[in-house]
Design a protein around this motif. Structure first.
Motif, PDB file in Angstrom:
ATOM      1  N   TRP A 105      11.947  71.075  36.283  1.00  0.00           N
ATOM      2  CA  TRP A 105      12.081  72.287  35.491  1.00  0.00           C
ATOM      3  C   TRP A 105      10.807  72.693  34.772  1.00  0.00           C
ATOM      4  O   TRP A 105      10.602  73.870  34.479  1.00  0.00           O
ATOM      5  CB  TRP A 105      13.210  72.112  34.470  1.00  0.00           C
ATOM      6  CG  TRP A 105      14.578  72.129  35.071  1.00  0.00           C
ATOM      7  CD1 TRP A 105      14.902  72.253  36.390  1.00  0.00           C
ATOM      8  CD2 TRP A 105      15.824  72.036  34.366  1.00  0.00           C
ATOM      9  NE1 TRP A 105      16.272  72.229  36.547  1.00  0.00           N
ATOM     10  CE2 TRP A 105      16.861  72.097  35.327  1.00  0.00           C
ATOM     11  CE3 TRP A 105      16.164  71.892  33.034  1.00  0.00           C
ATOM     12  CZ2 TRP A 105      18.212  72.031  34.984  1.00  0.00           C
ATOM     13  CZ3 TRP A 105      17.512  71.821  32.676  1.00  0.00           C
ATOM     14  CH2 TRP A 105      18.527  71.897  33.641  1.00  0.00           C
ATOM     15  N   PHE A 106       9.943  71.708  34.447  1.00  0.00           N
ATOM     16  CA  PHE A 106       8.742  71.983  33.657  1.00  0.00           C
ATOM     17  C   PHE A 106       7.541  71.245  34.235  1.00  0.00           C
ATOM     18  O   PHE A 106       7.693  70.163  34.809  1.00  0.00           O
ATOM     19  CB  PHE A 106       8.946  71.535  32.199  1.00  0.00           C
ATOM     20  CG  PHE A 106      10.159  72.131  31.548  1.00  0.00           C
ATOM     21  CD1 PHE A 106      10.173  73.455  31.155  1.00  0.00           C
ATOM     22  CD2 PHE A 106      11.303  71.376  31.348  1.00  0.00           C
ATOM     23  CE1 PHE A 106      11.303  74.017  30.569  1.00  0.00           C
ATOM     24  CE2 PHE A 106      12.439  71.919  30.759  1.00  0.00           C
ATOM     25  CZ  PHE A 106      12.437  73.245  30.367  1.00  0.00           C
ATOM     26  N   THR A 107       6.353  71.827  34.058  1.00  0.00           N
ATOM     27  CA  THR A 107       5.151  71.090  34.424  1.00  0.00           C
ATOM     28  C   THR A 107       4.992  69.909  33.474  1.00  0.00           C
ATOM     29  O   THR A 107       5.488  69.921  32.348  1.00  0.00           O
ATOM     30  CB  THR A 107       3.898  71.972  34.338  1.00  0.00           C
ATOM     31  OG1 THR A 107       3.725  72.408  32.986  1.00  0.00           O
ATOM     32  CG2 THR A 107       4.012  73.194  35.255  1.00  0.00           C
ATOM     33  N   PHE A 145       3.388  70.876  30.132  1.00  0.00           N
ATOM     34  CA  PHE A 145       4.279  71.567  29.194  1.00  0.00           C
ATOM     35  C   PHE A 145       5.288  70.592  28.592  1.00  0.00           C
ATOM     36  O   PHE A 145       5.547  70.615  27.385  1.00  0.00           O
ATOM     37  CB  PHE A 145       5.008  72.713  29.905  1.00  0.00           C
ATOM     38  CG  PHE A 145       5.906  73.519  29.004  1.00  0.00           C
ATOM     39  CD1 PHE A 145       5.383  74.503  28.185  1.00  0.00           C
ATOM     40  CD2 PHE A 145       7.272  73.290  28.967  1.00  0.00           C
ATOM     41  CE1 PHE A 145       6.205  75.255  27.344  1.00  0.00           C
ATOM     42  CE2 PHE A 145       8.110  74.031  28.136  1.00  0.00           C
ATOM     43  CZ  PHE A 145       7.569  75.014  27.324  1.00  0.00           C
ATOM     44  N   ALA A 146       5.848  69.728  29.420  1.00  0.00           N
ATOM     45  CA  ALA A 146       6.834  68.762  28.933  1.00  0.00           C
ATOM     46  C   ALA A 146       6.232  67.853  27.871  1.00  0.00           C
ATOM     47  O   ALA A 146       6.892  67.497  26.885  1.00  0.00           O
ATOM     48  CB  ALA A 146       7.387  67.936  30.088  1.00  0.00           C
ATOM     49  N   VAL A 188      11.557  71.699  25.432  1.00  0.00           N
ATOM     50  CA  VAL A 188      12.122  71.069  26.623  1.00  0.00           C
ATOM     51  C   VAL A 188      13.465  70.404  26.327  1.00  0.00           C
ATOM     52  O   VAL A 188      14.437  70.561  27.072  1.00  0.00           O
ATOM     53  CB  VAL A 188      11.128  70.043  27.202  1.00  0.00           C
ATOM     54  CG1 VAL A 188      11.780  69.172  28.266  1.00  0.00           C
ATOM     55  CG2 VAL A 188       9.897  70.755  27.761  1.00  0.00           C
ATOM     56  N   ASP A 208       6.468  75.604  40.711  1.00  0.00           N
ATOM     57  CA  ASP A 208       7.907  75.381  40.895  1.00  0.00           C
ATOM     58  C   ASP A 208       8.131  74.597  42.192  1.00  0.00           C
ATOM     59  O   ASP A 208       7.873  75.105  43.283  1.00  0.00           O
ATOM     60  CB  ASP A 208       8.628  76.727  40.969  1.00  0.00           C
ATOM     61  CG  ASP A 208      10.147  76.603  40.983  1.00  0.00           C
ATOM     62  OD1 ASP A 208      10.651  75.481  41.219  1.00  0.00           O
ATOM     63  OD2 ASP A 208      10.814  77.624  40.762  1.00  0.00           O
ATOM     64  N   ALA A 223       4.029  78.212  35.848  1.00  0.00           N
ATOM     65  CA  ALA A 223       5.227  77.551  35.317  1.00  0.00           C
ATOM     66  C   ALA A 223       5.888  76.794  36.450  1.00  0.00           C
ATOM     67  O   ALA A 223       5.607  77.040  37.628  1.00  0.00           O
ATOM     68  CB  ALA A 223       6.201  78.582  34.742  1.00  0.00           C
ATOM     69  N   SER A 228      10.818  79.255  34.333  1.00  0.00           N
ATOM     70  CA  SER A 228       9.644  80.011  33.907  1.00  0.00           C
ATOM     71  C   SER A 228       9.884  80.776  32.608  1.00  0.00           C
ATOM     72  O   SER A 228       8.946  81.007  31.847  1.00  0.00           O
ATOM     73  CB  SER A 228       9.206  80.979  35.002  1.00  0.00           C
ATOM     74  OG  SER A 228      10.174  81.986  35.223  1.00  0.00           O
ATOM     75  N   GLU A 231       9.085  78.067  29.976  1.00  0.00           N
ATOM     76  CA  GLU A 231       7.710  77.560  29.997  1.00  0.00           C
ATOM     77  C   GLU A 231       6.677  78.658  29.777  1.00  0.00           C
ATOM     78  O   GLU A 231       5.709  78.458  29.036  1.00  0.00           O
ATOM     79  CB  GLU A 231       7.424  76.833  31.310  1.00  0.00           C
ATOM     80  CG  GLU A 231       6.023  76.264  31.375  1.00  0.00           C
ATOM     81  CD  GLU A 231       5.851  75.158  32.402  1.00  0.00           C
ATOM     82  OE1 GLU A 231       4.710  74.731  32.611  1.00  0.00           O
ATOM     83  OE2 GLU A 231       6.865  74.718  32.988  1.00  0.00           O
TER      84      GLU A 231
END
Length: 262
Positions: A156-158, A161-162, A169, A215, A240, A244, A247
């Motif tokens: 779901w997230f890079t 980002f996580a 998150v 993704d 993202a 998206s 993120e």
């Protein structure tokens, strides 16, 4: 919480924004609920009467028996619009929500103004992906949902980002752990069985397609495939992963608002 009573249970929804504004329907991804759109709500409700709902099998909506279909979920949306006396609306759906949007645009296009298809595909993955997941969830119940929650972070997230935004998150992946295992498995089957590759040309609604460059689930190539087959569709690529809207934040919200408003 407001609900619409369907033939087999209740569909949970929230309706926010100016009473006279155009209606915008937001449809959640597999394993989340209507709160996955929380970050967009302040901006969206400035311009639209925003109708969010928990897809059947998710959140506070009904968990009915058996496997579901995207058509069934699409008809739930039509029942929701009918119950609220909404003749026509914009529709923005992410992942499974994007499949629901495709079904609506193909089969009930007269009910849609503009269409936003986010992090989705005309066909998402294969039975070889979905069937083992369905089997494990039906076998192990909420323990399997917890395991999926942990695995979903990477989809779901890079990773960047996580690591940097755990406060954004955590609430989203917590939705997955709290989703009914029966409802989740039933919707996995709906996603597994949906295939609109040969029907995309029937979509007439002005369409914006949003894809995430990182993704791993629904790729930019999937977005390009839809954009090439839906007349006049625009493709927006964001940095993202799969969710998206969470993120990319403003980089998602601004162009979607611009598309819907002009």
């Amino acid at each position: 919480m407001p609900v619409v009573r369907l033939a087999d249970g209740e569909l949970n929804y929230q309706l926010e924004g100016p009473a006279g504004a155009p209606v915008l329907v937001l449809s959640n991804s597999l394993g989340t609920d209507l709160h996955m759109w929380d970050a967009q709500m302040p901006a969206f409700t400035e311009h639209f009467r925003v109708l969010r709902y928990d897809t059947r099998g998710h959140g506070h909506s009904l968990v009915s028996e058996g496997f579901y279909s995207i058509e069934q979920n699409g008809r739930d949306v039509l029942a929701l619009l009918d119950a609220l006396d909404v003749a026509k609306a914009h529709f923005c759906g992410l992942s499974m929500g994007g499949l629901i949007g495709q079904w609506l645009a193909i089969n009930a296009g007269e009910r849609l103004d503009k269409l936003v298809l986010c992090n989705t595909a005309a066909k998402i993955a294969s039975p070889e992906v979905w069937n083992p997941r369905i089997d494990s969830v039906l076998r192990d119940g909420q323990a399997a949902m917890q395991a999926l929650r942990d695995a979903s972070i990477a989809r779901w997230f890079t990773a960047a980002f996580a690591a940097a935004e755990p406060a954004k998150v955590e609430p989203v992946v917590a939705m997955l752990a709290q989703t009914s295992s029966q409802g989740y498995a039933a919707n996995c089957a709906a996603v597994r069985d949906a295939d609109y590759r040969e029907q995309l040309g029937a979509i007439r609604a002005p369409t914006l397609i949003v894809a995430g460059s990182a993704d791993p689930v629904t790729t930019v190539a999937d977005g390009r495939f839809m954009a090439e087959r839906i007349s006049g569709a625009r493709l927006l690529e964001l940095h993202a992963a799969h969710l998206s809207n969470v993120e990319a934040g403003e980089a998602f919200t601004r162009p979607v608002l611009d598309f819907l408003s002009h």
